[in-house]
Design a protein around this motif. Structure first.
Motif, PDB file in Angstrom:
ATOM      1  N   UNK A   5       0.651  -1.221  -0.105  1.00  0.00           N
ATOM      2  CA  UNK A   5      -0.019   0.060  -0.265  1.00  0.00           C
ATOM      3  C   UNK A   5       1.048   1.229  -0.030  1.00  0.00           C
ATOM      4  N   UNK A   6       0.488   2.118  -0.839  1.00  0.00           N
ATOM      5  CA  UNK A   6       1.148   3.402  -0.792  1.00  0.00           C
ATOM      6  C   UNK A   6       0.000   4.518  -0.567  1.00  0.00           C
ATOM      7  N   UNK A  32     -12.000   5.856  -8.492  1.00  0.00           N
ATOM      8  CA  UNK A  32     -11.012   4.864  -8.196  1.00  0.00           C
ATOM      9  C   UNK A  32     -10.785   4.028  -9.700  1.00  0.00           C
ATOM     10  N   UNK A  33      -9.387   3.953  -9.669  1.00  0.00           N
ATOM     11  CA  UNK A  33      -9.137   3.433 -10.904  1.00  0.00           C
ATOM     12  C   UNK A  33      -8.349   2.223 -10.747  1.00  0.00           C
ATOM     13  N   UNK A  34      -8.877   0.966 -11.554  1.00  0.00           N
ATOM     14  CA  UNK A  34      -8.260  -0.222 -11.403  1.00  0.00           C
ATOM     15  C   UNK A  34      -7.276  -0.633 -12.390  1.00  0.00           C
ATOM     16  N   UNK A  35      -6.171  -1.268 -12.591  1.00  0.00           N
ATOM     17  CA  UNK A  35      -5.500  -1.777 -13.774  1.00  0.00           C
ATOM     18  C   UNK A  35      -6.211  -2.890 -14.342  1.00  0.00           C
ATOM     19  N   UNK A  51      -4.797  -0.993  -7.583  1.00  0.00           N
ATOM     20  CA  UNK A  51      -6.391  -0.237  -7.225  1.00  0.00           C
ATOM     21  C   UNK A  51      -6.063   0.933  -6.552  1.00  0.00           C
ATOM     22  N   UNK A  52      -6.260   1.935  -7.268  1.00  0.00           N
ATOM     23  CA  UNK A  52      -5.761   3.387  -6.837  1.00  0.00           C
ATOM     24  C   UNK A  52      -7.023   4.078  -6.271  1.00  0.00           C
ATOM     25  N   UNK A  53      -7.275   4.560  -4.995  1.00  0.00           N
ATOM     26  CA  UNK A  53      -8.591   5.447  -4.731  1.00  0.00           C
ATOM     27  C   UNK A  53      -8.029   6.578  -4.411  1.00  0.00           C
ATOM     28  N   UNK A  54      -8.915   7.577  -5.213  1.00  0.00           N
ATOM     29  CA  UNK A  54      -8.563   9.154  -5.017  1.00  0.00           C
ATOM     30  C   UNK A  54      -9.678   9.970  -4.206  1.00  0.00           C
ATOM     31  N   UNK A  55      -9.316  10.278  -3.185  1.00  0.00           N
ATOM     32  CA  UNK A  55     -10.366  11.110  -2.365  1.00  0.00           C
ATOM     33  C   UNK A  55     -10.135  12.447  -2.359  1.00  0.00           C
ATOM     34  N   UNK A  56     -11.074  13.252  -2.191  1.00  0.00           N
ATOM     35  CA  UNK A  56     -11.056  14.730  -2.168  1.00  0.00           C
ATOM     36  C   UNK A  56     -11.994  15.278  -1.143  1.00  0.00           C
ATOM     37  N   UNK A 105      -4.582   9.829  -1.621  1.00  0.00           N
ATOM     38  CA  UNK A 105      -4.470   8.702  -2.389  1.00  0.00           C
ATOM     39  C   UNK A 105      -4.066   7.444  -1.778  1.00  0.00           C
ATOM     40  N   UNK A 106      -4.599   6.360  -2.133  1.00  0.00           N
ATOM     41  CA  UNK A 106      -4.598   5.158  -1.501  1.00  0.00           C
ATOM     42  C   UNK A 106      -4.253   3.946  -2.777  1.00  0.00           C
ATOM     43  N   UNK A 107      -3.311   3.559  -2.676  1.00  0.00           N
ATOM     44  CA  UNK A 107      -2.846   2.679  -3.908  1.00  0.00           C
ATOM     45  C   UNK A 107      -2.646   1.244  -3.260  1.00  0.00           C
TER      46      UNK A 107
END
Length: 154
Positions: free
Chosen positions: A5-6, A83-86, A95-100, A111-113
């Motif tokens: 996790x990043x 959310x973007x997923x490869x 699995x990349x979650x972008x929160x604002x 961001x949580x990847x």
């Protein structure tokens, strides 16, 4: 199976509307990606972000090796998160979650990847010496580029 996790947070001195407009436009990915990665969108960025959108691009993450990457926007909540997923690419899982979130004086971007490296134990061995540092470098570039574009949060 090891999943890494990043996690990254950044505050920007802009409105939620301005942040969403910029970050939810797939064309702006090139702007916040280091030039050496040779980021090039092939298809899928011709309209505003929507659930189910597939975006195809080429990146050159290491050793000049061009890699095709396909991501799907799986979730979108207007001005809150996406959310973007490869679907195809260099990771076994991406699995990349972008929160604002609106905060006093601006917006918080989080961001949580969650990702998995292919090649079993070999992948786990290169993760701390190649993959994790490269991801940290990319996110640090993005942090600096967003400050350059929008200013520093005080």
């Amino acid at each position: 199976m090891k999943i890494y996790t990043l996690h990254s947070k950044q505050n920007l001195p802009i409105s939620l509307d301005e942040a969403w407009k910029f970050l939810s436009n797939p064309r702006n990915l090139k702007t916040i990606t280091p030039d050496y990665m040779g980021f090039e969108i092939l298809s899928g960025a011709d309209r505003p972000m929507y659930q189910g959108q597939l975006i195809q691009y080429i990146v050159t993450p290491v050793l000049g090796i061009k890699t095709k990457w396909v991501t799907e926007i799986t979730h979108v909540a207007d001005k809150k998160f996406f959310v973007d997923e490869q679907r195809f690419g260099p990771y076994s899982l991406w699995h990349h979650k972008h929160f604002l979130k609106e905060i006093d004086g601006g917006v918080e971007m989080e961001d949580i990847v969650d990702y998995k490296i292919p090649m079993g134990i070999l992948g786990q061995m290169v993760q701390p010496i190649l993959v994790q540092p490269k991801l940290n470098e990319i996110f640090e570039y993005r942090r600096k580029k967003l400050i350059e574009l929008f200013g520093e949060f005080k």
